[in-house]
Design a protein around this motif. Structure first.
Motif, PDB file in Angstrom:
ATOM      1  N   LEU A  77       0.909  -1.390   0.178  1.00 35.51           N
ATOM      2  CA  LEU A  77       0.294  -0.473  -0.148  1.00 35.51           C
ATOM      3  C   LEU A  77       0.843   1.049   0.342  1.00 35.51           C
ATOM      4  O   LEU A  77       0.776   2.260  -0.766  1.00 35.51           O
ATOM      5  CB  LEU A  77      -0.793   0.421   0.578  1.00 35.51           C
ATOM      6  CG  LEU A  77      -1.838   1.466   1.365  1.00 35.51           C
ATOM      7  CD1 LEU A  77      -3.230   1.276   0.153  1.00 35.51           C
ATOM      8  CD2 LEU A  77      -2.416   1.247   2.709  1.00 35.51           C
ATOM      9  N   GLN A  78       1.938   1.364   0.676  1.00 31.84           N
ATOM     10  CA  GLN A  78       2.873   2.404   1.280  1.00 31.84           C
ATOM     11  C   GLN A  78       4.208   1.963   0.798  1.00 31.84           C
ATOM     12  O   GLN A  78       4.061   1.327   1.920  1.00 31.84           O
ATOM     13  CB  GLN A  78       2.110   2.862   2.425  1.00 31.84           C
ATOM     14  CG  GLN A  78       2.598   4.933   2.221  1.00 31.84           C
ATOM     15  CD  GLN A  78       1.536   5.916   2.825  1.00 31.84           C
ATOM     16  OE1 GLN A  78       0.368   5.056   2.841  1.00 31.84           O
ATOM     17  NE2 GLN A  78       2.073   6.808   3.676  1.00 31.84           N
ATOM     18  N   ASP A  79       4.782   2.987   1.028  1.00 29.95           N
ATOM     19  CA  ASP A  79       5.946   2.778   1.502  1.00 29.95           C
ATOM     20  C   ASP A  79       6.671   2.467   2.986  1.00 29.95           C
ATOM     21  O   ASP A  79       5.976   3.193   3.694  1.00 29.95           O
ATOM     22  CB  ASP A  79       7.356   3.928   1.293  1.00 29.95           C
ATOM     23  CG  ASP A  79       7.501   3.680  -0.468  1.00 29.95           C
ATOM     24  OD1 ASP A  79       6.960   2.796  -1.267  1.00 29.95           O
ATOM     25  OD2 ASP A  79       7.625   4.599  -1.378  1.00 29.95           O
ATOM     26  N   LEU A 262      -5.059   3.355   7.652  1.00 32.95           N
ATOM     27  CA  LEU A 262      -5.625   4.593   7.295  1.00 32.95           C
ATOM     28  C   LEU A 262      -4.846   5.595   6.861  1.00 32.95           C
ATOM     29  O   LEU A 262      -4.701   6.617   6.699  1.00 32.95           O
ATOM     30  CB  LEU A 262      -5.912   4.611   8.616  1.00 32.95           C
ATOM     31  CG  LEU A 262      -7.481   4.229   9.837  1.00 32.95           C
ATOM     32  CD1 LEU A 262      -7.330   4.515  11.195  1.00 32.95           C
ATOM     33  CD2 LEU A 262      -8.061   5.378   8.752  1.00 32.95           C
ATOM     34  N   ARG A 263      -3.541   4.810   6.614  1.00 28.57           N
ATOM     35  CA  ARG A 263      -2.426   5.405   5.438  1.00 28.57           C
ATOM     36  C   ARG A 263      -3.137   6.016   4.519  1.00 28.57           C
ATOM     37  O   ARG A 263      -3.735   6.078   4.205  1.00 28.57           O
ATOM     38  CB  ARG A 263      -1.137   4.392   5.313  1.00 28.57           C
ATOM     39  CG  ARG A 263      -0.623   4.117   6.557  1.00 28.57           C
ATOM     40  CD  ARG A 263       0.974   3.180   5.968  1.00 28.57           C
ATOM     41  NE  ARG A 263      -0.130   1.963   5.569  1.00 28.57           N
ATOM     42  CZ  ARG A 263       0.882   1.088   5.391  1.00 28.57           C
ATOM     43  NH1 ARG A 263       2.044   1.149   4.957  1.00 28.57           N
ATOM     44  NH2 ARG A 263       0.832  -0.427   4.655  1.00 28.57           N
ATOM     45  N   SER A 264      -1.984   6.934   4.302  1.00 28.07           N
ATOM     46  CA  SER A 264      -2.567   8.448   3.410  1.00 28.07           C
ATOM     47  C   SER A 264      -3.178   8.109   2.042  1.00 28.07           C
ATOM     48  O   SER A 264      -3.800   8.219   0.986  1.00 28.07           O
ATOM     49  CB  SER A 264      -1.713   9.520   3.009  1.00 28.07           C
ATOM     50  OG  SER A 264      -0.484   9.327   2.799  1.00 28.07           O
ATOM     51  N   ALA A 265      -2.266   7.007   1.229  1.00 25.32           N
ATOM     52  CA  ALA A 265      -2.565   6.457   0.448  1.00 25.32           C
ATOM     53  C   ALA A 265      -3.697   5.964   0.180  1.00 25.32           C
ATOM     54  O   ALA A 265      -4.276   6.088  -0.370  1.00 25.32           O
ATOM     55  CB  ALA A 265      -1.870   4.605   0.028  1.00 25.32           C
ATOM     56  N   ALA A 266      -4.296   5.222   1.643  1.00 22.47           N
ATOM     57  CA  ALA A 266      -6.349   3.845   1.022  1.00 22.47           C
ATOM     58  C   ALA A 266      -6.518   5.430   1.317  1.00 22.47           C
ATOM     59  O   ALA A 266      -7.668   5.125   0.301  1.00 22.47           O
ATOM     60  CB  ALA A 266      -5.989   3.711   2.737  1.00 22.47           C
TER      61      ALA A 266
END
Length: 431
Positions: A77-79, A262-266
Motif C-alpha cells: 500500500l505504501q512505502d 488508514l495510511r494516506s495512500a488508502a
C-alpha cells in the motif's frame, strides 16, 4: 498446469491458490513469510523470497523455470520498513516479465488496482500502472485484472477497518461517507484468474472487476453492520481533518512497521472513489459480477466475525495503553528513585539492594514500553512484559509478602495488566 502465484498468502492470493488447486493445477507460491502459509496450504510448494530484491531477470529464472503460467497477486500500500512500492510494483515486475519471456512461460495474470494511472501523484497508483505497462508491453499472453473493493471471508487492511467501523457502538463513524464504492467478491476475482490461466479469456485483456452499480461508502458500512448481525445504526460523517490526522498518525506508525489501512495512500484511494467499468467484464463473461448483498449472503457472519471486528478497533488502544503504562511506570521510578527505594526498605529490603532494583526495574519498564510499539519488536516486548511481571510478583512475594495486603494493591493490580498483555499477544498477528 504448473502455476506460480506471487503473494499467494494474501487476501486475493490465497483465494486464487484455492481456486487453482480445485482446478487441478500444480501450484507454487512465493512470498516473504511462507511458514504459516505452508501450514495452511500444504499442497502448495512454497518459495521464500522478497520480491523487492528480485530486480533482475536472472533472479527470477529459478522460480519461473518449468512454469506454464504466473499470477502476480503481490502488492503493497505504501512505502515503509518492509515495503518499497517502486521495487515491488515496477522493478520486480519488469524483471519477472523478462524472466518469463526467457523461460517460455506462456500466460501471465496481473492483479492490478482500480485507479492505476501513470500520471497519478499517488505512488501506489503510479507504480501499479508502471508494472501493468511492463506486462502489457511484453510478448506474453497477459491478462490485467483491476478489482474494486474486494470482499472475502478473511479481512485485511481496508476491509478489516470497514468491518471494525461497522461494529462501533451506537453509531458508525466514517469520513468521506458519500464516496462511491464498487465491490467484488474474492471468489469472482479467483474465477477471473482461473479463466485467464486456462486461456478462456480474450488475449491481452485489461479489465475492471466490479459490481454493476456503485454505492456510497455509508451504504457499504450499513450493509456490513447488518451482515454482522448488529442493530442498525446511523452512519455519522466525520470531519475531513480527522481523516487527515488519522492518516498522519498511521503513516508514522508505518515507519515503526505497522501496516495500518488508514495510511494516506488508502485515504487517497477512497477520496477518488473505488469505481470502474463493469460493462467490459459483463460483455466478456456474459454475466455481471455479483453485488455486495449476494457476496455477503454467500459468507454468513458468525460470532468470530463480530469478535474480530470489535477487537480490531480495540487493538491500537490495547497497545497504546500498555506502552504508556510501562513507560510512565519506568519514568516515575527513575524520577522518584529514593521514594521507590524507601518503600522497598520499609518492607525489609536492604538499602543497597533497593537502590539497585529500582533503576534496573525502571529501565526495563521503559525499554519494553518503547519496544512494544515497534512491530518487529512487539512480540518480544510482550513476552518480556510477562517475564518482568512474573519476576516482580515472585520477588515481591518472597521479599515483601505483605504487599499483597497493601490497601493500594500494588501487586493485585498487576494481574489485570498481565491479562492485557495476554490479550495483546492474542491479537498481534495481522494476517
Amino acid at each position: 498446469m504448473n502455476v506460480l502465484v506471487l503473494g499467494g498468502y494474501g487476501l486475493i492470493g490465497d483465494a486464487v491458490i484455492g481456486r487453482l488447486l480445485r482446478d487441478g493445477h500444480d501450484v507454487t507460491g512465493l512470498g516473504r513469510d511462507v511458514q504459516d502459509a505452508g501450514r495452511r496450504r500444504p499442497a502448495v510448494r512454497w518459495i521464500a523470497a522478497d520480491m523487492s530484491k528480485l530486480l533482475a531477470a536472472e533472479d527470477w529464472l529459478p522460480a519461473v523455470a518449468g512454469m506454464d503460467a504466473v499470477v502476480n497477486a503481490a502488492g503493497a500500500l505504501q512505502d515503509g520498513p518492509r515495503d518499497r512500492l517502486d521495487a515491488v510494483h515496477r522493478g520486480a515486475v519488469v524483471a519477472l516479465v523478462a524472466a518469463c519471456e526467457q523461460a517460455g512461460v506462456h500466460r501471465f495474470a496481473q492483479i492490478s488496482a482500480i485507479g492505476a494511472d501513470l500520471a497519478s501523484a499517488n505512488p501506489f497508483f503510479s507504480t501499479k500502472a508502471q508494472g501493468d505497462q511492463a506486462v502489457a508491453s511484453s510478448s506474453l499472453a497477459w491478462t490485467i485484472l483491476r478489482p474494486g473493493l474486494v470482499i472475502a471471508p478473511a479481512a485485511y487492511g481496508g476491509t478489516a477497518l470497514l468491518r471494525a467501523l461497522a461494529t462501533f457502538p451506537g453509531f458508525v463513524p466514517a469520513v468521506m461517507t458519500r464516496q462511491p464504492i464498487q465491490t467484488v467478491a474474492v471468489t469472482d476475482v479467483a474465477e477471473a484468474v482461473s479463466r485467464a490461466v486456462a486461456g478462456s479469456l480474450p488475449p491481452r485483456l485489461a479489465v475492471d472487476l466490479v459490481e454493476a452499480n456503485a454505492r456510497p461508502l455509508a451504504e457499504v458500512l450499513t450493509a456490513l453492520r447488518a451482515w454482522l448481525g448488529l442493530q442498525p445504526a446511523r452512519v455519522v460523517p466525520m470531519p475531513a481533518i480527522l481523516g487527515r490526522l488519522a492518516g498522519a498518525v498511521a503513516d508514522m506508525l508505518g515507519i515503526l512497521g505497522w501496516r495500518s489501512p488508514l495510511r494516506s495512500a488508502a485515504l487517497a484511494a477512497v477520496a477518488r472513489g473505488v469505481t470502474g467499468d463493469a460493462a467490459a467484464w459483463n460483455r466478456i463473461s456474459g454475466r455481471p459480477l455479483q453485488p455486495l448483498e449476494a457476496t455477503l449472503a454467500d459468507m454468513p457472519a458468525n460470532v468470530q466475525e463480530r469478535w474480530f471486528a470489535r477487537l480490531w478497533l480495540a487493538k491500537p488502544v490495547i497497545f497504546a495503553c500498555l506502552s504508556l503504562f510501562w513507560l510512565v511506570s519506568g519514568v516515575v521510578g527513575l524520577i522518584r528513585q529514593e521514594a521507590a527505594a524507601d518503600i522497598l526498605v520499609s518492607h525489609g529490603v536492604s538499602a543497597s539492594l533497593a537502590h539497585i532494583l529500582v533503576p534496573v526495574g525502571s529501565a526495563a519498564d521503559i525499554l519494553v514500553g518503547a519496544a512494544v510499539v515497534v512491530r518487529s519488536l512487539a512480540r518480544h516486548a510482550l513476552l518480556a512484559m510477562i517475564a518482568i511481571t512474573l519476576s516482580y510478583l515472585a520477588g515481591a512475594t518472597l521479599l515483601v509478602p505483605g504487599l499483597w495486603l497493601d490497601p493500594l494493591g500494588p501487586l493485585v493490580k498487576t494481574i489485570p495488566a498481565l491479562c492485557l498483555v495476554l490479550v495483546a499477544l492474542a491479537v498481534l498477528d495481522e494476517r
